[in-house]
Design a protein around this motif. Structure first.
Motif, PDB file in Angstrom:
ATOM      1  N   PRO A  50       0.945  -1.154  -0.495  1.00  0.00           N
ATOM      2  CA  PRO A  50      -0.066   0.171   0.136  1.00  0.00           C
ATOM      3  C   PRO A  50       0.685   1.446   0.299  1.00  0.00           C
ATOM      4  CG  PRO A  50      -0.078  -1.262   2.135  1.00  0.00           C
ATOM      5  CD  PRO A  50       0.403  -1.615   0.661  1.00  0.00           C
ATOM      6  N   ALA A  51       2.100   1.365   0.662  1.00  0.00           N
ATOM      7  CA  ALA A  51       2.612   2.278   0.369  1.00  0.00           C
ATOM      8  C   ALA A  51       3.646   2.276  -0.375  1.00  0.00           C
ATOM      9  CB  ALA A  51       4.473   1.758   1.270  1.00  0.00           C
ATOM     10  N   ILE A  52       3.705   2.336  -1.921  1.00  0.00           N
ATOM     11  CA  ILE A  52       4.248   2.141  -2.934  1.00  0.00           C
ATOM     12  C   ILE A  52       2.918   2.622  -3.718  1.00  0.00           C
ATOM     13  CG2 ILE A  52       4.330   0.938  -5.275  1.00  0.00           C
ATOM     14  CD1 ILE A  52       5.756  -1.152  -3.716  1.00  0.00           C
ATOM     15  N   VAL A  53       1.459   1.424  -3.989  1.00  0.00           N
ATOM     16  CA  VAL A  53       0.520   2.886  -4.235  1.00  0.00           C
ATOM     17  C   VAL A  53       0.210   4.261  -3.531  1.00  0.00           C
ATOM     18  CG1 VAL A  53      -2.154   2.607  -4.468  1.00  0.00           C
ATOM     19  CG2 VAL A  53      -1.527   0.322  -4.041  1.00  0.00           C
ATOM     20  N   PHE A  54       0.396   4.562  -2.333  1.00  0.00           N
ATOM     21  CA  PHE A  54       0.254   5.976  -1.856  1.00  0.00           C
ATOM     22  C   PHE A  54       1.545   6.394  -3.038  1.00  0.00           C
ATOM     23  CE2 PHE A  54      -1.882   3.861   1.968  1.00  0.00           C
ATOM     24  CZ  PHE A  54      -2.739   4.477   1.698  1.00  0.00           C
ATOM     25  N   LEU A  55       2.912   5.926  -2.649  1.00  0.00           N
ATOM     26  CA  LEU A  55       3.629   6.657  -2.881  1.00  0.00           C
ATOM     27  C   LEU A  55       3.695   7.232  -4.620  1.00  0.00           C
ATOM     28  CD1 LEU A  55       6.287   4.985  -1.265  1.00  0.00           C
ATOM     29  CD2 LEU A  55       5.980   7.991  -1.064  1.00  0.00           C
ATOM     30  N   LEU A  56       3.467   6.456  -4.873  1.00  0.00           N
ATOM     31  CA  LEU A  56       3.197   6.483  -7.014  1.00  0.00           C
ATOM     32  C   LEU A  56       1.666   7.549  -7.457  1.00  0.00           C
ATOM     33  CD1 LEU A  56       3.874   3.212  -8.467  1.00  0.00           C
ATOM     34  CD2 LEU A  56       4.517   5.265  -8.083  1.00  0.00           C
ATOM     35  N   SER A  57       0.612   6.954  -6.254  1.00  0.00           N
ATOM     36  CA  SER A  57      -0.793   7.932  -6.436  1.00  0.00           C
ATOM     37  C   SER A  57      -0.107   9.217  -6.066  1.00  0.00           C
ATOM     38  CB  SER A  57      -1.745   7.778  -5.507  1.00  0.00           C
ATOM     39  OG  SER A  57      -2.380   6.364  -6.145  1.00  0.00           O
ATOM     40  N   ARG A  58       0.441  10.111  -5.799  1.00  0.00           N
ATOM     41  CA  ARG A  58       1.452  11.382  -5.010  1.00  0.00           C
ATOM     42  C   ARG A  58       2.158  11.514  -6.608  1.00  0.00           C
ATOM     43  NH1 ARG A  58      -0.840  13.881  -0.689  1.00  0.00           N
ATOM     44  NH2 ARG A  58      -1.895  12.011   0.980  1.00  0.00           N
ATOM     45  N   ALA A  59       2.864  10.816  -6.376  1.00  0.00           N
ATOM     46  CA  ALA A  59       3.997  10.951  -7.292  1.00  0.00           C
ATOM     47  C   ALA A  59       3.351  11.405  -8.631  1.00  0.00           C
ATOM     48  CB  ALA A  59       4.803  10.365  -7.763  1.00  0.00           C
ATOM     49  N   ILE A  60       2.224  10.625  -8.716  1.00  0.00           N
ATOM     50  CA  ILE A  60       1.393  11.309 -10.242  1.00  0.00           C
ATOM     51  C   ILE A  60       0.540  12.832 -10.206  1.00  0.00           C
ATOM     52  CG2 ILE A  60       2.406   8.611 -11.299  1.00  0.00           C
ATOM     53  CD1 ILE A  60      -0.488   8.167 -10.911  1.00  0.00           C
ATOM     54  N   SER A  61       0.264  12.835  -9.009  1.00  0.00           N
ATOM     55  CA  SER A  61      -0.975  13.815  -9.141  1.00  0.00           C
ATOM     56  C   SER A  61      -0.228  14.711  -9.720  1.00  0.00           C
ATOM     57  CB  SER A  61      -1.000  14.226  -7.487  1.00  0.00           C
ATOM     58  OG  SER A  61      -2.687  14.694  -7.316  1.00  0.00           O
ATOM     59  N   THR A  62      -0.972  15.773  -9.573  1.00  0.00           N
ATOM     60  CA  THR A  62      -0.766  17.176 -10.224  1.00  0.00           C
ATOM     61  C   THR A  62       0.039  18.350  -9.369  1.00  0.00           C
ATOM     62  OG1 THR A  62      -2.755  17.959 -10.292  1.00  0.00           O
ATOM     63  CG2 THR A  62      -1.621  17.126 -12.411  1.00  0.00           C
ATOM     64  N   ASP A  63      -1.116  17.701  -7.158  1.00  0.00           N
ATOM     65  CA  ASP A  63      -0.982  18.648  -6.807  1.00  0.00           C
ATOM     66  C   ASP A  63      -0.733  17.975  -5.433  1.00  0.00           C
ATOM     67  OD1 ASP A  63      -3.157  16.888  -6.128  1.00  0.00           O
ATOM     68  OD2 ASP A  63      -4.846  18.692  -5.846  1.00  0.00           O
ATOM     69  N   GLY A  64       0.101  16.760  -6.083  1.00  0.00           N
ATOM     70  CA  GLY A  64       0.611  15.713  -4.009  1.00  0.00           C
ATOM     71  C   GLY A  64      -0.234  15.478  -3.391  1.00  0.00           C
ATOM     72  N   ASP A  65      -1.724  15.686  -3.755  1.00  0.00           N
ATOM     73  CA  ASP A  65      -2.980  14.910  -2.646  1.00  0.00           C
ATOM     74  C   ASP A  65      -3.459  13.113  -3.866  1.00  0.00           C
ATOM     75  OD1 ASP A  65      -4.078  14.357  -0.764  1.00  0.00           O
ATOM     76  OD2 ASP A  65      -5.934  16.156  -1.312  1.00  0.00           O
ATOM     77  N   ILE A  66      -3.990  12.427  -3.349  1.00  0.00           N
ATOM     78  CA  ILE A  66      -4.489  11.812  -3.360  1.00  0.00           C
ATOM     79  C   ILE A  66      -5.936  11.817  -3.448  1.00  0.00           C
ATOM     80  CG2 ILE A  66      -2.985  10.273  -3.290  1.00  0.00           C
ATOM     81  CD1 ILE A  66      -3.677   9.115  -0.921  1.00  0.00           C
TER      82      ILE A  66
END
Length: 323
Positions: A50-66
């Motif tokens: 889940p940490a990888i999912v969270f980190l990737l989700s934040r990394a590809i987000s335009t504002d860093g949020d998920i």
């Protein structure tokens, strides 16, 4: 060496919330299943998936949020992983995982199997409620892969004809598929390009294979306390991993020991000694490093951010676990 806890600092709050949510999602209406799940959730796991999912989700987000859907994807990912652990421990007749008693040891095989089935079903339910057919297909594939990997491992027990390719295929099914497909699913939920989705998938695949090969090395080089299970347990159960396959190319007598299923007194100890006296561990380290390097290359398109940096550090951390 950087600790995995500090690596996940950008998503520490996300992971804390995830554990509390999982307890409610899994066992809100069933006290026995809740007790079984809580026992494993509190057993000190690193929550890498889940940490990888969270980190990737934040990394590809335009504002860093998920979004809430990304959070639910991370929860589903950990539920699928946990369900597989319930089943694995029954198949492996394991008494200890992560340094604590396994669910099957504490509650019995029947409860452990039912808890695993229940958690797979719960994960499937929440997966369907994401209302994204592509994500449903990706994560459903993972559940199929788990079963395929377990069957392959069972059928190839003590089989000295197993190839490195077969070993890597089984490793993909049992470990890398979940990381790769959940990573891609994070991109799908963020509506990124097909090319970037593929990069996320390949990152997860490389990380998963590197992680599994390192785990298989540690089965021979780690201590029982550090592993949370007896050292050499994979070989003892007939699971032939990369260090064994490489070592057999140099040490013909190792094949003799394995073909008689290590049944004679001292066979296991002699087999482990042969592996240590070969290039099996060194060649396995090189294999793990190649998968880690491949994973790192697939992060290049992501913009600089604390989450991307954490993912880059993760690929390094996985390799440094060997030393």
């Amino acid at each position: 060496m950087t600790s995995v806890t500090s690596l996940f600092a950008p998503v520490e709050a996300d992971l804390d919330q995830l554990v509390e949510n999982l307890k409610q999602l899994v066992g809100a209406r069933n006290p026995i299943l809740y007790a079984a799940a809580e026992h494993l959730f509190q057993a000190g796991g690193k929550r890498m998936r889940p940490a990888i999912v969270f980190l990737l989700s934040r990394a590809i987000s335009t504002d860093g949020d998920i979004s809430a859907r990304h959070r639910r994807l991370a929860e589903i990912t950990e539920m699928i992983h946990t369900a597989s652990l319930f089943h694995d421990d029954v198949v492996d007749e394991a008494d200890v995982r992560r340094g604590v008693e396994t669910v099957n040891y504490r509650f019995g095989n029947r409860i452990a199997i039912q808890a695993g089935d229940f958690m797979f079903a719960q994960a499937s339910w929440y997966l369907a409620n994401l209302d994204n057919l592509q994500v449903v297909k990706l994560l459903s594939e993972v559940i199929k892969d788990f079963a395929e990997g377990e069957i392959q491992q069972g059928l190839s027990s003590f089989d000295t004809e197993v190839s490195l390719e077969s070993y890597l295929e089984k490793s993909y099914y049992k470990t890398a598929s979940l990381i790769a497909n959940s990573a891609k699913a994070a991109g799908v939920l963020s509506d990124v390009s097909a090319d970037l989705q593929e990069d996320l998938y390949q990152f997860g695949r490389g990380v998963g294979l590197a992680f599994q090969v390192v785990d298989d090395i540690l089965d021979f080089t780690g201590t029982t306390d550090a592993l949370g299970k007896p050292a050499g347990s994979d070989l003892k159960s007939g699971n032939l991993t990369a260090p064994v396959l490489f070592a057999m190319e140099e040490k013909p007598y190792l094949q003799v020991l394995i073909e008689r299923e290590l049944t004679e007194p001292g066979d296991l100890e002699e087999a482990i000694a042969l592996i240590h006296n070969s290039q099996g561990i060194a060649r396995s380290r090189a294999l793990a490093e190649s998968f880690s390097a491949q994973a790192l290359q697939h992060l290049e398109k992501l913009p600089a951010s604390p989450s991307k940096h954490a993912l880059e550090e993760l690929t390094d951390y996985i390799i440094k676990r060997m030393y």
